[in-house]
Structures are given as C-alpha cells and as structure tokens.
Design an enzyme around this catalytic site. Structure first.
Site, PDB file in Angstrom:
ATOM      1  N   THR A 173       8.930  -8.601 -12.365  1.00  0.00           N
ATOM      2  CA  THR A 173       8.231  -8.234 -11.135  1.00  0.00           C
ATOM      3  C   THR A 173       6.973  -9.084 -11.018  1.00  0.00           C
ATOM      4  O   THR A 173       6.173  -9.140 -11.953  1.00  0.00           O
ATOM      5  CB  THR A 173       7.846  -6.750 -11.153  1.00  0.00           C
ATOM      6  N   LYS A 175       3.386 -10.205 -10.366  1.00  0.00           N
ATOM      7  CA  LYS A 175       2.077  -9.551 -10.373  1.00  0.00           C
ATOM      8  C   LYS A 175       0.997 -10.586 -10.069  1.00  0.00           C
ATOM      9  O   LYS A 175       1.169 -11.756 -10.400  1.00  0.00           O
ATOM     10  CB  LYS A 175       1.810  -8.912 -11.739  1.00  0.00           C
ATOM     11  N   ASP A 203       7.514  -6.390  -5.727  1.00  0.00           N
ATOM     12  CA  ASP A 203       7.189  -5.021  -6.092  1.00  0.00           C
ATOM     13  C   ASP A 203       7.536  -4.109  -4.925  1.00  0.00           C
ATOM     14  O   ASP A 203       7.715  -4.554  -3.792  1.00  0.00           O
ATOM     15  CB  ASP A 203       5.716  -4.889  -6.481  1.00  0.00           C
ATOM     16  N   GLU A 204       7.620  -2.808  -5.216  1.00  0.00           N
ATOM     17  CA  GLU A 204       8.116  -1.870  -4.211  1.00  0.00           C
ATOM     18  C   GLU A 204       7.246  -1.809  -2.966  1.00  0.00           C
ATOM     19  O   GLU A 204       7.743  -1.550  -1.870  1.00  0.00           O
ATOM     20  CB  GLU A 204       8.265  -0.464  -4.809  1.00  0.00           C
ATOM     21  N   HIS A 294      14.902   0.108  -5.554  1.00  0.00           N
ATOM     22  CA  HIS A 294      13.740   0.650  -6.260  1.00  0.00           C
ATOM     23  C   HIS A 294      13.620   2.129  -5.930  1.00  0.00           C
ATOM     24  O   HIS A 294      13.913   2.549  -4.813  1.00  0.00           O
ATOM     25  CB  HIS A 294      12.458  -0.087  -5.856  1.00  0.00           C
TER      26      HIS A 294
END
EC number: 4.1.1.39
Length: 479
Positions: A173, A175, A203-204, A294
């Site tokens: 993921t 970041k 990311d979600e 997700h």
C-alpha cells in the site's frame, strides 16, 4: 360497529399483543436444504427468557411485528415466517445464548446481498427487548448462492492472468496514504514494482481529492505498471480505487482503467455499499478486470464480541457480491485477528466446501458448489520477520501486503520491495524442502540475509517491532 366490521373481526382474528415464542419458537422444526440459516448471539434484557428473545429475532427479521395484524390472514405465515429452531447457552457467559433461526428462501430477492441483509440484520438490532445482538454466521444454501455471479474471476483465473504460481503474491500500500501528488505517487508505485512486488495499492481513502485527482493517478500508475513490466518481464498491477460518490462515477473510473489496459481495480465494499459492489463486480467480469476489495469500516460492525456482525458473515456476503481479493487480517500484524478464527473465514473465502467447525467459529457447513474463490489479503503492520509465519498461515493462495514494511526500508522503496521478495522466495523454498516455517522461520530469514543486503537492512530495522495485544473477538471456549 357495523356488521361488516364485526364479521371481519370475528373470523379467525384476535387483536392484541401475544408472545413471539407462541408463533416463532419452533424447536420441533427440521431445517430444509433450501433454508438460509443464521446463528445469532443474543443478550436479552433482564427478565426476558431466551426462547422469547430468539423468537423475537426470528419474527422481527422476517414476517412479525409487535402486535397481531388482521392481514396475517391474507397470507401463509407458516410458509414465510422465520423460525427460531434451536437455542444453546454461550460457554462462559451467564446471560448470552446462541439462537439459530431458519428463513425460507422465498423471503429474499435473488442475487441481492442488499436485500438479504436488509431482512436479516435490518430492524432487529435496535430491538429494546435485547441488550445486544450479534450475527455470528449464515448458512447460504446452493439454491440461493447460485443466483449470484460471485467473484469476477476467482483464484485460478487470476493466477493464469498473472502467470504466477506456487507462491503467495506480494503487494504494498503506497504511503503516505494521503497528500502525494499523482506523479510522486506513480513514482513510488514504479519503485516498488521494479523492486520485486506483484502489486501496489491505493489506500482505502484515496479516491479523488484536491491533491490528487483520480484520472491523474490512474495515468501515472499505469505508466509505472508498464515500465516495471518491461524491465522485469513480470506482469504487474496496481489496485486503482474506483470507489466514488455515485455508482455512475464508479463505473466511469472502472471504464477508464480498462481503457488504460491495467489488470485490476479496487472497491471499498462496505462504505461503497453492496449494490455498488455487485454492479462493479459484474462490470469487471464482463471486461476482464480483477477486483480487489477493501473492508474499510468492518471493525465498526464486527469487532465487538456481543453486538454487530462477525466478519465471517461479511466475508460470505463479499464472495456472493463479488471480489477477487479481500483483506482478511494478518494474525501476526497490527490488526485484530485470532489465528483459528481468521483461518476459519479464510477457508470460507477460498474453498468450495467447508465443514462445520465450532473450534474455528464456523457454525454451519457451507457448500459454495462452483462459485469461484476469493484470495485473502494479509495487510497491516507486517514486515520481513513475519514472512515465515504468513507463508505458513495463509499458504500460496494469498496476497501478503507490506506497506510500511516496504516503504519504511532505510534504503528506499525498491530495496524494501527486494527485501520482501527475497524473504518470500526463501520461505517458499524452505517450505518446499520440508522445513518447518513455524519453528525455523527466524533461521531461514537470517540465512537469506547473507546473500541479500536489502533483506539484512530490513531485518535490522524491524527486529524489535511487535504488536502483542490480546484479540477482542475470540472463539468461545468451554470453562
């Protein structure tokens, strides 16, 4: 009162309130192969007997209401009502019971998880006679599950599309999850994919914010995919989050992803909703896109042991609604998840036939017949020292996703990805040679460090990182 009114009131109808258990508690009932079966953890208010509480759940989630109504006489309640057919006390609890309810199939619209949940967990969870209520498990009969498409492609088709076999897939993921520009975001994707990962991921909560609009992100991530594929000779992917404020906008984003030629898109299925998720799953099957799911918001629903809905129910619902991957916890990372319980719903995601096994939290035998399986994704607070345990726990048909465990590498993103790939290859080789990953895991990783400086650096950074907290949601054990 007119003669007409007197006649209606006098023929088989007695107004007033009567106990639910008189109609909806039927311990003599033999369940049918076509019934949807539910196991509820019921905590009644003081003074409410478990039979009345279980019957109330059956009534309020099917045909019942708080009083007798004359229109009951216009249909066959025996055909359509839910029935509480068995009650058992919860081990170690004084005022909790597992109440089993059978629902006739005709209560539910075909192919609609939305309708199924609206009935079974709609109004009843606010019922005053209950202090708390939790849906622990559902048995979905094949006669109902066959009305759903299920996952767009499934495990075997995904492996064939990616041409990757015999090992878990690796992901990351990106970041920080919020704040990067689209170009810098794409750069991070490229470095991770070039370093050895199979997937990178939105990311979600990355949708289309002012700092990075969705179309720009899609373009730069597609560039990262194609460049890394050309340099490594491997098929790569990035989970492009198509979640949006409307179904129309969501499909527009999925269409653009398909036009770019990328292999996979993503959806937040709980915040996005089951109707949107099923719509996207159908589009993905029709257009050759894999679908990563997700579970953002799941812990609001499933974490408390006595109220809400267990994740195994959400996992079954997702398999029906459609998704090729879903986050499932890690057992060893930073997020909630007891080992046996996690493995129980991992099997419910992947396997065709799962036997009842209360030791793993599985209340019913589940037969998915030919519905494709879903790949579980282990993600959240994991790093290279966890690789042996993750490989042993989840097996080959899984995605192991290291966000901070890739991007937090002291030498950068590509070395972080290389460290994870080396650790995974070492664990898979050791397993194939018959070594015990649970017992020899640290030794296997240390040996691999000798020929991978990237892995050695990662091991040094995260050697003391642990997340040792007792899980909140655990299997009921007899005392």
């Amino acid at each position: 009162m007119s003669p007409q009114t007197e006649t209606k009131a006098g023929v088989g109808f007695q107004a007033g309130v009567k106990d639910y258990k008189l109609t909806y508690y039927t311990p003599e009932y033999e369940t049918k192969d076509t019934d949807i079966l539910a196991a509820f953890r019921v905590s009644p208010q003081p003074g409410v007997p478990p039979e009345e509480a279980g019957a109330a759940v059956a009534a309020e989630s099917s045909t019942g209401t708080w009083t007798t109504v004359w229109t009951d006489g216009l249909t066959s309640l025996d055909r359509y009502k839910g029935r509480c057919y068995h009650i058992e006390p919860v081990a170690g609890e004084d005022s909790q019971w597992i109440c089993y309810v059978a629902y006739p199939l005709d209560l539910f619209e075909e192919g609609s998880v939305t309708n199924m949940f609206t009935s079974i967990v709609g109004n009843v969870f606010g019922f005053k006679a209950l202090r708390a209520l939790r849906l622990e498990d559902l048995r979905i009969p094949p006669t109902y599950s066959k009305t759903f498409q299920g996952p767009p492609h499934g495990i075997q088709v995904e492996r064939d599309k990616l041409n990757k076999y015999g090992r878990p897939l690796l992901g990351c993921t990106i970041k920080p999850k919020l704040g990067l520009s689209a170009k810098n975001y794409g750069r991070a994707c490229y470095e991770c994919l070039r370093g050895g990962l199979d997937f990178t991921k939105d990311d979600e909560n990355v949708n289309s914010q002012p700092f990075m609009r969705w179309r720009d992100r899609f373009v730069f991530c597609a560039e990262a995919i194609y460049k890394s594929q050309a340099e490594t000779g491997e098929i790569k992917g990035h989970y492009l989050n198509a979640t949006a404020g409307t179904c129309e906008e969501m499909i527009k984003r999925a269409v653009f992803a398909r036009e770019l030629g990328v292999p996979i898109v993503m959806h937040d299925y709980l915040t996005g909703g089951f109707t949107a998720n099923t719509t996207l799953a159908h589009y993905c099957r029709d257009n050759g896109l894999l679908l990563h799911i997700h579970r953002a918001m799941h812990a609001v629903i499933d974490r408390q042991k006595n109220h809400g809905m267990h994740f195994r129910v959400l996992a079954k619902a997702l398999r029906m609604s459609g998704g090729d991957h879903i986050h499932s916890g890690t057992v060893v990372g930073k997020l909630e998840g007891e080992r046996e319980m996690t493995l129980g719903f991992v099997d419910l995601l992947r396997d065709d036939f799962i036997e009842k096994d209360r030791a793993r939290g599985i209340f019913f035998t589940q037969d998915w017949v030919s519905m494709p399986g879903v790949i579980p994704v282990a993600s959240g607070g994991i790093h290279v020292w966890h690789m042996p345990a993750l490989t042993e726990i989840f097996g080959d048909d899984s995605v192991l996703q290291f966000g901070g465990g890739t991007l937090g590498h002291p030498w950068g993103n590509a070395p972080g990805a290389a460290a994870n790939r080396v650790a995974l290859e070492a664990c898979v080789q050791a397993r194939n040679e018959g070594r015990d990953l649970a017992r020899e895991g640290n030794e296997i990783i240390r040996a691999a460090c000798k020929w991978s400086p990237e892995l050695a650096a990662a091991c040094e950074v995260w050697k003391a990182i642990k997340f040792e907290f007792e899980p909140v949601d655990t299997i009921d054990k007899k005392v």
